[in-house]
Design an enzyme around this catalytic site. Structure first.
Site, PDB file in Angstrom:
ATOM      1  N   HIS A 252      38.528  47.981  15.204  1.00 57.09           N
ATOM      2  CA  HIS A 252      37.490  46.954  15.357  1.00 57.09           C
ATOM      3  C   HIS A 252      38.111  45.762  16.075  1.00 57.09           C
ATOM      4  O   HIS A 252      39.249  45.388  15.802  1.00 57.09           O
ATOM      5  CB  HIS A 252      36.961  46.529  13.974  1.00 57.09           C
ATOM      6  CG  HIS A 252      35.693  45.755  14.021  1.00 57.09           C
ATOM      7  ND1 HIS A 252      35.654  44.408  14.294  1.00 57.09           N
ATOM      8  CD2 HIS A 252      34.397  46.135  13.824  1.00 57.09           C
ATOM      9  CE1 HIS A 252      34.396  43.986  14.271  1.00 57.09           C
ATOM     10  NE2 HIS A 252      33.621  45.008  13.987  1.00 57.09           N
ATOM     11  N   GLU A 306      30.580  51.071  11.970  1.00 56.86           N
ATOM     12  CA  GLU A 306      29.841  51.979  12.835  1.00 56.86           C
ATOM     13  C   GLU A 306      30.061  53.432  12.413  1.00 56.86           C
ATOM     14  O   GLU A 306      29.152  54.264  12.516  1.00 56.86           O
ATOM     15  CB  GLU A 306      30.276  51.781  14.290  1.00 56.86           C
ATOM     16  CG  GLU A 306      29.345  52.384  15.306  1.00 56.86           C
ATOM     17  CD  GLU A 306      29.705  51.987  16.728  1.00 56.86           C
ATOM     18  OE1 GLU A 306      30.660  52.580  17.271  1.00 56.86           O
ATOM     19  OE2 GLU A 306      29.047  51.094  17.273  1.00 56.86           O
TER      20      GLU A 306
END
Length: 362
Positions: A252, A306
């Site tokens: 991330h 996600e």
């Protein structure tokens, strides 16, 4: 010095949330977002985010009732949905119907009821449009179901699985707020002009529509599908790493450790082993983290939100084109909170730019 994209620039003070990428922390008004996702309902967290305190039993019932009443499309909104071309994507559809909600009575500062109307209606817009395009009968809201359970019911036309509701409710709570991201900043910029809440949310939807912000986790879904088809997570993951391919759903740009939202969703779904999709997601996550430590030591690459969004999508059999709209249905609550906060201590947002063109001769 120019900071492209305003990266690293502090543009506002906020009591709503803390996103600490170095420590892997996400805090909503002094509470761990992960704890809220495990212990509170969507309705409770929205109330908390907007008001700064948890509701009493009476206040929660009143708030939930108002949110429930806001689920119903008005005749003119159904007419809009029926008239929009089939080629129009879902995010544009949501933006259009939300824009139609503005009226002369909208005030500055924005009221709670205005926020309730928008947050309550977006799931209905999505389900109505989706079922219309599929040629399926429209499902009216069920007043006996919670906000998230009703969303699944309207999409599927049947009472949703309890584990699916738990997983999606946790996802809604964990993604409803995440600091001054692109869409939230857009909402605050619009609100700073003393424009109305509908305009601010319509602008935020426009920002969320962009693939760099609200893009669907198709890469994660493709990865899970490939592993399921081949039957070996280790073989597929090793091959990708040896070929220098990125493992979709891992790492991330903000969190330098494990994404706290993914960690919470992992904990919440860890006992859903009767669901093959969640079982696969956990097995792949564990193996991927193990292999990433071997192939990319020191990088601290872990599953992000996600990744688990994709797992939830697969489990509830939601088509990928509904990911960003579903993300929008959750994040809308955070947008509204930021508009309220901007209203309370407003100053128009107007950054400067550095001119790089030519100067005319005097």
């Amino acid at each position: 010095m120019v900071h492209a994209g305003l990266k690293g620039i502090v543009a506002a003070e906020s009591e709503i949330s803390l996103v600490d990428g170095e420590r892997g922390q996400l805090v909503y008004r002094g509470e761990w977002a992960s704890t809220l996702a495990k212990e509170k309902s969507f309705e409770e967290v929205v109330y908390f985010l907007w008001n700064g305190s948890f509701p009493s039993e009476k206040a929660l019932k009143e708030f939930s009732t108002k949110l429930l009443e806001a689920r119903y499309l008005k005749p003119y909104q159904k007419d809009i949905l029926d008239r929009l071309p089939d080629s129009m994507d879902m995010m544009a559809v949501i933006r259009t119907v939300v824009s139609s909600m503005g009226n002369k009575a909208d005030t500055f500062p924005s009221t709670e009821q205005e926020g309730i109307k928008i947050v309550g209606l977006i799931p209905t817009i999505i389900s109505y449009r989706y079922r219309s395009l599929q040629g399926d009968p429209i499902i009216e809201p069920d007043a006996s179901l919670s906000h998230v359970a009703n969303f699944l019911y309207m999409l599927k036309g049947k009472t949703p699985d309890e584990n699916h509701v738990k997983a999606l409710s946790a996802y809604f709570v964990l993604t409803m707020e995440h600091g001054l991201n692109a869409s939230t900043f857009t909402a605050r910029v619009i609100a700073s002009t003393e424009s109305d809440l509908v305009s601010a949310i319509a602008g935020a939807i426009g920002a969320m529509k962009g693939p760099l912000h609200g893009g669907a986790p198709t890469g994660v879904i493709d990865l899970l599908e490939e592993i399921k088809k081949e039957g070996s997570a280790e073989r597929v993951l090793k091959r990708k790493l040896e070929n220098k391919e990125k493992l979709m759903g891992f790492g991330h740009r903000i969190y330098k450790t494990r994404d706290p939202r993914a960690a919470a969703l992992s904990d919440i779904t860890s006992n859903f082993y009767d669901d093959e999709e969640f079982k696969l997601a956990h097995e792949v996550e564990n193996k991927a983290v193990e292999l990433l430590k071997e192939h990319k030591p020191g990088r601290n690459l872990y599953a992000n939100v996600e990744y688990y969004a994709a797992a939830i999508l697969r489990s509830i059999e939601l088509p990928t084109e509904l990911f960003t709209p579903t993300f929008t249905a959750a994040r809308c609550a955070g947008w509204v909170a930021h508009v309220y906060e901007q209203n309370q201590n407003n100053s128009i947002i107007r950054p400067s730019s550095t001119y790089t063109g030519e100067i005319p001769e005097e």
